[in-house]
Design a protein around this motif. Structure first.
Motif, PDB file in Angstrom:
ATOM      1  N   SER A 341       1.006  -1.289   0.076  1.00 34.58           N
ATOM      2  CA  SER A 341       0.256   0.200   0.213  1.00 34.58           C
ATOM      3  C   SER A 341       1.171   1.705   0.003  1.00 34.58           C
ATOM      4  O   SER A 341       2.201   1.106   0.520  1.00 34.58           O
ATOM      5  N   MET A 342       1.067   2.062  -1.295  1.00 35.70           N
ATOM      6  CA  MET A 342       1.092   3.612  -0.951  1.00 35.70           C
ATOM      7  C   MET A 342       0.824   4.271   0.306  1.00 35.70           C
ATOM      8  O   MET A 342      -1.010   4.654   0.638  1.00 35.70           O
ATOM      9  N   LEU A 343       1.358   5.024   1.575  1.00 34.14           N
ATOM     10  CA  LEU A 343       0.997   5.584   2.952  1.00 34.14           C
ATOM     11  C   LEU A 343       0.520   6.834   2.317  1.00 34.14           C
ATOM     12  O   LEU A 343       0.904   7.314   1.690  1.00 34.14           O
ATOM     13  N   VAL A 344      -0.343   7.531   2.979  1.00 30.93           N
ATOM     14  CA  VAL A 344      -0.606   8.618   2.845  1.00 30.93           C
ATOM     15  C   VAL A 344      -1.446   9.157   3.737  1.00 30.93           C
ATOM     16  O   VAL A 344      -1.731   8.887   4.926  1.00 30.93           O
ATOM     17  N   ARG A 345      -0.084  10.556   4.381  1.00 34.73           N
ATOM     18  CA  ARG A 345      -0.202  11.031   5.620  1.00 34.73           C
ATOM     19  C   ARG A 345      -1.104  12.528   5.708  1.00 34.73           C
ATOM     20  O   ARG A 345      -0.339  12.799   5.203  1.00 34.73           O
ATOM     21  N   ILE A 383      -3.781   2.627  -0.626  1.00 35.71           N
ATOM     22  CA  ILE A 383      -3.476   3.140  -0.253  1.00 35.71           C
ATOM     23  C   ILE A 383      -3.904   3.220   1.509  1.00 35.71           C
ATOM     24  O   ILE A 383      -4.602   2.681   1.360  1.00 35.71           O
ATOM     25  N   ARG A 384      -3.196   3.556   2.541  1.00 35.84           N
ATOM     26  CA  ARG A 384      -3.604   3.467   3.566  1.00 35.84           C
ATOM     27  C   ARG A 384      -2.723   5.044   4.400  1.00 35.84           C
ATOM     28  O   ARG A 384      -1.977   5.812   4.357  1.00 35.84           O
ATOM     29  N   LEU A 385      -4.349   5.185   4.650  1.00 38.77           N
ATOM     30  CA  LEU A 385      -4.734   6.505   5.598  1.00 38.77           C
ATOM     31  C   LEU A 385      -3.543   6.467   7.030  1.00 38.77           C
ATOM     32  O   LEU A 385      -4.049   5.620   7.772  1.00 38.77           O
ATOM     33  N   LEU A 386      -2.679   7.097   7.569  1.00 38.46           N
ATOM     34  CA  LEU A 386      -2.450   7.182   8.893  1.00 38.46           C
ATOM     35  C   LEU A 386      -2.760   8.785   8.940  1.00 38.46           C
ATOM     36  O   LEU A 386      -2.381  10.009   8.402  1.00 38.46           O
ATOM     37  N   HIS A 387      -2.690   8.900  10.724  1.00 34.70           N
ATOM     38  CA  HIS A 387      -2.945  10.304  10.884  1.00 34.70           C
ATOM     39  C   HIS A 387      -1.376  10.611  11.300  1.00 34.70           C
ATOM     40  O   HIS A 387      -0.587  10.198  12.196  1.00 34.70           O
ATOM     41  N   VAL A 388      -0.915  11.970  10.973  1.00 35.81           N
ATOM     42  CA  VAL A 388       0.371  12.667  11.329  1.00 35.81           C
ATOM     43  C   VAL A 388       0.051  13.915  12.304  1.00 35.81           C
ATOM     44  O   VAL A 388      -0.714  15.025  12.012  1.00 35.81           O
ATOM     45  N   GLY A 389       0.720  14.610  13.448  1.00 28.20           N
ATOM     46  CA  GLY A 389       0.077  15.780  13.867  1.00 28.20           C
ATOM     47  C   GLY A 389       0.905  16.894  12.615  1.00 28.20           C
ATOM     48  O   GLY A 389       1.004  17.092  12.090  1.00 28.20           O
ATOM     49  N   THR A 390       0.225  17.901  13.305  1.00 27.04           N
ATOM     50  CA  THR A 390       0.395  18.633  12.350  1.00 27.04           C
ATOM     51  C   THR A 390       2.007  19.338  12.770  1.00 27.04           C
ATOM     52  O   THR A 390       2.555  19.885  11.501  1.00 27.04           O
TER      53      THR A 390
END
Length: 423
Positions: A341-345, A383-390
């Motif tokens: 999967s392609m990662l999307v942050r 794709i795989r969605l990942l949360h990232v801090g601002t």
């Protein structure tokens, strides 16, 4: 240019050599299909001045000359065994008996890479029999981009081009600044006098747009200033000159395509909700890496007004998803399979919930259907969605102007380096 960066990044990771060739008088090789006539050239004495010349071959100045040349070159490449990529028609690939060869074409400039030097030399010899070619050897300078090779990777910059911009602007003796755009600027609402000669502003912005090919740190400020090209004001001209002063601080800054790392795509997307004070439209920014190397980035104003920050982030997610899908196709054309999967942050948990939960939402009933294709890509695990801090969102620099400290930190995180900086 995204194809160029991905082409070079893939060759670096495979430890393949990259060479360059040039065609002499490329447009004179094309064959005309149309019936075209021209006046006698200056100095030619005709027996009958009423007669005109009929063209059998294309020449410089004809609108169809580039198309005729590219068709002639494509035919020659396909005859050798190449296949034309459907994702980017300027990319030609060949996989024969376990040996791979890739060619990227820009008008009369060709960059070539292959698994062995033998297959590259055989292709060069074949091309020299078809056209009058110039072998420029290992890639060093392509479309104004300076290329430096090292065991750690390939460094791309436009130092000469940046110095030409500074010199032509008359700011070689100016004091450099640490960041290109003021954080709390009021340029969109400026009421300063219009520039009497707007052509100089348009020319400068046009040059800065091309400079952003190797400098993602310029993407937002160039996008922001480009929206005033029709009727620029004096404040806009001063802001553009400030960008040039920023260039003086580090004219040799560029990107490093690392030899180490995997072929994993990682994307960062962000949105500045209602960032435009005139239209209230949000600004989308995305940044894509291939194993830690910067490959693609963009700053763009959204076409419609978003009713919430979650919707604006969701639209940004749709933009980066379609770019990732396209890059994955190009990578497949280059002979590399991206099975995972392609990662999307993304720094918006609400947008991630909308994309990962295929249920009806009140807040998204007005969103266009084409935005919801993100859900299908998530379900198929493309794709795989990942949360990232601002604070760790790399695309933040592509959506808003930042101060000195934040700007410097983000440049380091983006992988922007200055090979010419004093040690």
């Amino acid at each position: 240019m995204g194809t160029v960066r991905l082409f070079l990044g893939t060759a670096v990771k495979r430890n393949w050599e990259v060479h360059q060739m040039d065609v002499y008088n490329a447009f004179l090789h094309g064959d005309l299909e149309e019936e075209i006539y021209m006046k006698h050239p200056p100095g030619f004495k005709a027996s009958d001045p009423k007669k005109v010349c009929r063209l059998r071959k294309s020449i410089y100045g004809l609108k169809q000359s580039p198309r005729c040349w590219f068709e002639k070159l494509s035919t020659a490449l396909k005859k050798f065994g190449f296949e034309q990529s459907l994702s980017d028609y300027s990319l030609f690939t060949m996989d024969k008996d376990g040996e791979q060869l890739h060619v990227l074409v820009y008008v009369d400039d060709l960059i070539i890479t292959g698994s062995t030097m033998t297959v590259m030399q055989a292709f060069k010899d074949y091309l020299s029999t078809c056209f009058h070619m110039k072998d420029l050897g290992p890639l060093k300078y392509f479309l104004g981009i300076e290329v430096a090779h090292s065991p750690s990777g390939m460094y791309l910059c436009q130092r000469k081009y940046a110095l030409d911009i500074i010199s032509d602007s008359g700011l070689l003796g100016a004091k450099p600044v640490a960041f290109p755009l003021e954080s709390n600027n009021k340029l969109a609402l400026s009421a300063s006098p219009y520039l009497p000669h707007p052509a100089k502003y348009r020319r400068l912005i046009g040059r800065l747009i091309y400079l952003a090919v190797t400098r993602p740190d310029l993407a937002y400020c160039v996008h922001f200033l480009a929206q005033f090209m029709q009727k620029p004001r004096e404040d806009h001209w001063e802001a553009a000159l400030r960008v040039v002063k920023y260039l003086k601080n580090n004219p040799g800054q560029g990107i490093l395509l690392r030899a180490a790392g995997s072929f994993q795509f990682t994307g960062w997307c962000d949105s500045d909700y209602s960032g435009c004070p005139l239209t209230r439209r949000s600004v989308t920014g995305y940044f894509i890496q291939l194993g830690g190397s910067p490959i693609s980035w963009k700053t763009n104003k959204q076409k419609t007004v978003s009713r919430s920050s979650a919707e604006a982030e969701y639209r940004a997610m749709a933009h980066i998803t379609q770019e990732l899908i396209w890059l994955k196709r190009i990578l497949l054309s280059l002979g590399v399979k991206h099975d995972g999967s392609m990662l999307v942050r993304c720094d918006s948990e609400a947008a991630i919930h909308i994309a990962t939960n295929p249920v009806f939402h009140e807040r998204t009933k007005h969103v266009e259907v084409d935005c919801h294709f993100v859900r299908n890509e998530v379900l198929t695990k493309n794709i795989r969605l990942l949360h990232v801090g601002t604070g760790s969102q790399l695309a933040d620099i592509l959506t808003k102007p930042l101060g000195t400290q934040d700007y410097a930190q983000f440049c380091v995180k983006l992988g922007i380096q200055d090979l010419h900086a004093p040690t």
